[in-house]
Design a protein around this motif. Sequence first.
Motif, PDB file in Angstrom:
ATOM      1  N   ALA A 183       0.826  -1.209   0.000  1.00 33.12           N
ATOM      2  CA  ALA A 183       0.000   0.000   0.000  1.00 33.12           C
ATOM      3  C   ALA A 183       0.860   1.259   0.000  1.00 33.12           C
ATOM      4  N   VAL A 184       1.936   1.240   0.786  1.00 30.41           N
ATOM      5  CA  VAL A 184       2.827   2.400   0.842  1.00 30.41           C
ATOM      6  C   VAL A 184       3.512   2.613  -0.500  1.00 30.41           C
ATOM      7  N   VAL A 185       3.988   1.533  -1.109  1.00 33.94           N
ATOM      8  CA  VAL A 185       4.695   1.641  -2.390  1.00 33.94           C
ATOM      9  C   VAL A 185       3.775   2.206  -3.471  1.00 33.94           C
ATOM     10  N   ILE A 186       2.542   1.724  -3.531  1.00 33.89           N
ATOM     11  CA  ILE A 186       1.601   2.197  -4.552  1.00 33.89           C
ATOM     12  C   ILE A 186       1.195   3.644  -4.288  1.00 33.89           C
ATOM     13  N   ALA A 187       0.906   3.977  -3.024  1.00 39.26           N
ATOM     14  CA  ALA A 187       0.490   5.340  -2.692  1.00 39.26           C
ATOM     15  C   ALA A 187       1.585   6.357  -3.002  1.00 39.26           C
ATOM     16  N   VAL A 188       2.823   6.015  -2.692  1.00 38.09           N
ATOM     17  CA  VAL A 188       3.930   6.933  -2.964  1.00 38.09           C
ATOM     18  C   VAL A 188       4.123   7.114  -4.468  1.00 38.09           C
ATOM     19  N   PHE A 189       3.973   6.039  -5.222  1.00 37.09           N
ATOM     20  CA  PHE A 189       4.105   6.153  -6.678  1.00 37.09           C
ATOM     21  C   PHE A 189       3.030   7.076  -7.251  1.00 37.09           C
ATOM     22  N   LEU A 190       1.798   6.942  -6.780  1.00 35.94           N
ATOM     23  CA  LEU A 190       0.727   7.808  -7.259  1.00 35.94           C
ATOM     24  C   LEU A 190       0.980   9.264  -6.878  1.00 35.94           C
ATOM     25  N   LEU A 191       1.532   9.498  -5.688  1.00 35.00           N
ATOM     26  CA  LEU A 191       1.861  10.857  -5.276  1.00 35.00           C
ATOM     27  C   LEU A 191       2.926  11.469  -6.185  1.00 35.00           C
ATOM     28  N   ALA A 192       3.985  10.709  -6.464  1.00 29.81           N
ATOM     29  CA  ALA A 192       5.038  11.213  -7.349  1.00 29.81           C
ATOM     30  C   ALA A 192       4.509  11.449  -8.758  1.00 29.81           C
ATOM     31  N   LEU A 193       3.644  10.563  -9.242  1.00 24.99           N
ATOM     32  CA  LEU A 193       3.084  10.719 -10.582  1.00 24.99           C
ATOM     33  C   LEU A 193       2.178  11.946 -10.658  1.00 24.99           C
ATOM     34  N   TYR A 194       1.412  12.202  -9.601  1.00 28.03           N
ATOM     35  CA  TYR A 194       0.546  13.388  -9.585  1.00 28.03           C
ATOM     36  C   TYR A 194       1.368  14.676  -9.628  1.00 28.03           C
ATOM     37  N   LEU A 195       2.431  14.740  -8.836  1.00 27.15           N
ATOM     38  CA  LEU A 195       3.276  15.933  -8.834  1.00 27.15           C
ATOM     39  C   LEU A 195       3.955  16.138 -10.186  1.00 27.15           C
ATOM     40  N   LEU A 196       4.396  15.038 -10.790  1.00 26.11           N
ATOM     41  CA  LEU A 196       5.015  15.153 -12.103  1.00 26.11           C
ATOM     42  C   LEU A 196       4.002  15.622 -13.143  1.00 26.11           C
ATOM     43  N   HIS A 197       2.768  15.148 -13.048  1.00 28.20           N
ATOM     44  CA  HIS A 197       1.722  15.600 -13.966  1.00 28.20           C
ATOM     45  C   HIS A 197       1.408  17.078 -13.759  1.00 28.20           C
ATOM     46  N   LEU A 221      11.131  12.588 -18.229  1.00 31.79           N
ATOM     47  CA  LEU A 221      10.033  12.263 -17.324  1.00 31.79           C
ATOM     48  C   LEU A 221      10.356  11.045 -16.476  1.00 31.79           C
ATOM     49  N   LEU A 222      10.970  10.022 -17.070  1.00 32.79           N
ATOM     50  CA  LEU A 222      11.296   8.812 -16.327  1.00 32.79           C
ATOM     51  C   LEU A 222      12.331   9.095 -15.243  1.00 32.79           C
ATOM     52  N   GLY A 223      13.381   9.851 -15.583  1.00 41.57           N
ATOM     53  CA  GLY A 223      14.401  10.172 -14.588  1.00 41.57           C
ATOM     54  C   GLY A 223      13.851  11.000 -13.447  1.00 41.57           C
ATOM     55  N   THR A 224      13.013  11.987 -13.757  1.00 43.08           N
ATOM     56  CA  THR A 224      12.411  12.820 -12.709  1.00 43.08           C
ATOM     57  C   THR A 224      11.463  12.011 -11.845  1.00 43.08           C
ATOM     58  N   LEU A 225      10.611  11.205 -12.473  1.00 44.89           N
ATOM     59  CA  LEU A 225       9.664  10.390 -11.713  1.00 44.89           C
ATOM     60  C   LEU A 225      10.388   9.411 -10.801  1.00 44.89           C
ATOM     61  N   LEU A 226      11.437   8.777 -11.299  1.00 40.64           N
ATOM     62  CA  LEU A 226      12.166   7.805 -10.488  1.00 40.64           C
ATOM     63  C   LEU A 226      12.859   8.477  -9.304  1.00 40.64           C
ATOM     64  N   SER A 227      13.455   9.649  -9.532  1.00 44.64           N
ATOM     65  CA  SER A 227      14.139  10.339  -8.437  1.00 44.64           C
ATOM     66  C   SER A 227      13.145  10.803  -7.375  1.00 44.64           C
ATOM     67  N   TRP A 228      12.020  11.386  -7.789  1.00 47.02           N
ATOM     68  CA  TRP A 228      11.009  11.806  -6.813  1.00 47.02           C
ATOM     69  C   TRP A 228      10.432  10.599  -6.086  1.00 47.02           C
ATOM     70  N   TYR A 229      10.163   9.535  -6.813  1.00 49.56           N
ATOM     71  CA  TYR A 229       9.536   8.356  -6.213  1.00 49.56           C
ATOM     72  C   TYR A 229      10.439   7.720  -5.167  1.00 49.56           C
ATOM     73  N   LEU A 230      11.715   7.566  -5.466  1.00 47.53           N
ATOM     74  CA  LEU A 230      12.631   6.941  -4.515  1.00 47.53           C
ATOM     75  C   LEU A 230      12.789   7.785  -3.255  1.00 47.53           C
ATOM     76  N   CYS A 231      12.853   9.101  -3.420  1.00 51.43           N
ATOM     77  CA  CYS A 231      13.005   9.971  -2.250  1.00 51.43           C
ATOM     78  C   CYS A 231      11.764   9.941  -1.369  1.00 51.43           C
ATOM     79  N   PHE A 232      10.582  10.006  -1.977  1.00 53.22           N
ATOM     80  CA  PHE A 232       9.359   9.920  -1.189  1.00 53.22           C
ATOM     81  C   PHE A 232       9.223   8.552  -0.534  1.00 53.22           C
ATOM     82  N   LEU A 233       9.688   7.515  -1.213  1.00 52.04           N
ATOM     83  CA  LEU A 233       9.574   6.163  -0.673  1.00 52.04           C
ATOM     84  C   LEU A 233      10.422   6.004   0.588  1.00 52.04           C
ATOM     85  N   ILE A 234      11.606   6.616   0.609  1.00 53.43           N
ATOM     86  CA  ILE A 234      12.449   6.554   1.805  1.00 53.43           C
ATOM     87  C   ILE A 234      11.721   7.134   3.003  1.00 53.43           C
ATOM     88  N   VAL A 235      11.028   8.233   2.789  1.00 49.40           N
ATOM     89  CA  VAL A 235      10.334   8.913   3.884  1.00 49.40           C
ATOM     90  C   VAL A 235       9.222   8.044   4.449  1.00 49.40           C
TER      91      VAL A 235
END
Length: 679
Positions: free
Chosen positions: A8-22, A35-49
Motif C-alpha cells: 500500500a505504501v509503495v503504490i500510494a507513494v508512486f501515485l503521489l510522485a506521478l501526480y506531482l510530475l503531472h 520524465l522517467l528520470g524525474t519520476l524515479l528520483s522523486w519516487y525513490l526519495c518519497f519512498l524513503i520517507v
Amino acid sequence: MTAAALSAVVIAVFLLALYLLHRYGDLRNQQRLVLLGTLLSWYLCFLIVFILPLDVSTTIYNQCIYDHSNHTSSSSQSGRSVLPDLGSVSFQPSRAANVCVKSWSYIPDNVLPVFWRVVYWTSQFLTWLLLPFMQSYARSGAFSIVGKVKTALFENAIYYGTYLLVFILLLIYAAVHLKLKLTWTELQTIGIAAANTWGLFLLVLLLGYGLVEIPRSYWLSSSNSFLLAKTYFKVAKLATEKAATEEKLADVMEEVADVNESVRFDHILRKYVDTILTKCPTRYQEEMGRNVENSRREHDVVPTKSGLIKLHEKVITAVQRHSQTQVQWTLLLEEAFHLEDIEKSQSSPGRIITKSFSADPPGWIHKFIYTPTVEWYWECVFRKPFCRLLAVLLSLLSVAVVWSECTFFSAHPVLSLFAVLVQKAELHYNYIFIEMVCFIGILFMCVCVYSTVFRMRVFNYYHLVPHHQTDAYSLQFSGMLFCRLTPPLCLNFLGLIHMDSAISHQDRIQTSYTSIMGSMRLLPAISDGFYIYYPMLVLLLCIATIYNLGSRCLNLLGFYQYITDNDWTSDLVDEGKELIRRERRMRQKMEDGQNRRWAWRERYGAKATPWRSRAGYTELKNDAHSPETEAMKNVTTEDGNAEEHHISSLQDSSSDDGLLNQRSTTGRYRSLTGFFDDV
C-alpha cells in the motif's frame, strides 16, 4: 499484514510522485527519458520517507527480542562493548515472545537491507551521474543525438572533475591522518559521508527557512486582504517579467528571420534552419514564410553550424520562458479576480460569492459538494479559523524540531522531544504510536525542505512552474536536489530519535537504513563534529527568517520580495492594483460585446436568414464535400492543434534527426507549406 502495508505504501507513494510530475511537467510532450528520470528520483526519495517509520518499529522489536534473550555479550580486547549483531546472537524465541509484542508492520530481516541498497544507490546514481548528464543533454541546441551527447560530456567534465578532486582529497585525509586501510567497504563509507555532508549543509539552510515560513504562510493566508495585497504585488512583478520575455522572444525571432532569409533553400545548412523554424511560435512561422517569398537578399552573411546551434538553444529557451509567463499571468489574473470577488461578498445576504465574470459550467464536485453556498461559508467563515489553527499546530511542530536539533546529542538525560516520545512508547511496545511519531516528524521536515525546493527560483535557470509549464532542466534539477537532501534528512531524523549510534553513541541494534551507510565513526571529524554541531545552525536561520533578513537583503540587491513594512512593496502593490483594474475593464468590455452579439443572434438570427435569401444573397450550405467546407475544416484543425504541435516540437528529443529531412524537393518545409495551401 506486512505485505499489505508495504504494498500500500509503495503504490500510494508512486501515485503521489506521478501526480506531482503531472502537475509540474508535461507528460504528453516532454521527453520520455526526462520524465522517467524525474519520476524515479522523486519516487525513490518519497519512498524513503514513508518506509523509514516501518524500519524503526521493526528495529525496536528486534532490540526487544535481543534484550530478552539469553546471549553472551562480547567485548573487544580494549573492554569496549560491541554493537549486537542479530546474525550471531542465539535467541530463545519462547522466552522473548512472552515479553515482546510483535509489530503489526514487522518486516523480515532480509527484506529491508536489500530494499535500502537498491533505493539508496539508485538515487545516488541518478543525482551524481545520470541527471546532470541529462540536464546538459536537454538544454543542448545540437541537431543530432551525437552532438547533444558531446555537448553534455563537455559541460559535465568540469562538474565531474570537481567532485573527483574532492573525493581524492578525502581519501588522502583518511589514509594519512586517520591511518585507515582503504578497503572497498571503507571507500563506500567515505563516499557516503561526503555525499551526506554536502546534503546536510544544504538541508539545514532549507529547513531553517521552511520551519518558519510554512506556519507563517498559513497564519497570514487566513486574511483575505493579505492574500489580495500579495497577489497585487505578484502581478506587478510578473508584468515586468512578461514584458521582458516578450521583448526577448521578439529579438530572438528577429535573428531567426535574418537567418531564414540568408540561408537559401539549396544550402547545406538549410535543414538546420528548418529545424529551428519548427520551434518558433506559429504566428512567427507564418510571418517568416511570407517574408521568404518576397525576399531578394543575395549577399547576406551565412551563419556557421555552431552559430545555428547557439541560436537553436536561444529559441528553445525564449519560447519556454514566454509560454511560462503567459500561463502564470492568466492564472494570476484569475486568482486576483477571485480574491476581489470574495472581498466584495463578505457581507453578502445571499451567502453566495458573486462572480465578476461568467465561469465555465461547473463539474459534479461544484454542483453537488462544493456548491456556491458551501464556497461562501468556507471562504468567508471557516477558512480563517482553520488556517490559524493549522498555523498554531505547525508552529508547535517547528518548535519541537528546533529544540530537538539543538539537544539531540544529549543521551543522558534525553532532551530531544522525538526521542522522549519514541522511548516512552517503546516501553509499552506501542508500535503504532512510534510509527506515527516518526511519520509525522519526518514528513513535516520533508514538507519544510521540499516546499522550499518547489518555491525557490534561481534566476531563469531553475523554476518549478505548475500547470505543466516546468522545463526539462528544472525538473531534473529538482530530482537531483531531492536525491541529495533525502538521505541526510533521514539520518538526521534517526539522530533526533537516538537510533543512530554514530551520533548517540549507544550500543543498540542499528536500523537497516543506517546499516547500509556504514560506520560513520571511521570519520570522527564528521560523526563527532559536523553531524552534531552544524544542525544547531537551524536556530539562527529560523531567527533570520522571522525577521525577513534574507528578503531584505534581496530587496537591497534589486530582487524585490513581499515585505509588509517596505516602501517598494507598497509601490508595487499599488501598481498591481491598477493593472488588475485595467485587465478587469478590458475583460468586462469583451464579455459585454460577446453578450450583445449573442443577444442579437438570439433575437434576429431566425429572421435575418430568410430576408437575406429573399434579397438575393446565396447561402453557403454546409456541404461536407464542398471546397469551402474542406478549407474551413483544415484551418480549424490547424488552429486547434497548433499549440499542441508547437509545444511538442519544443522538446529536445531524438526526433530532431527526423526533422532535418522533412523539407520537400522544392525547398519548402512541410509544416508551413501545408498551412499556406489550406489558406
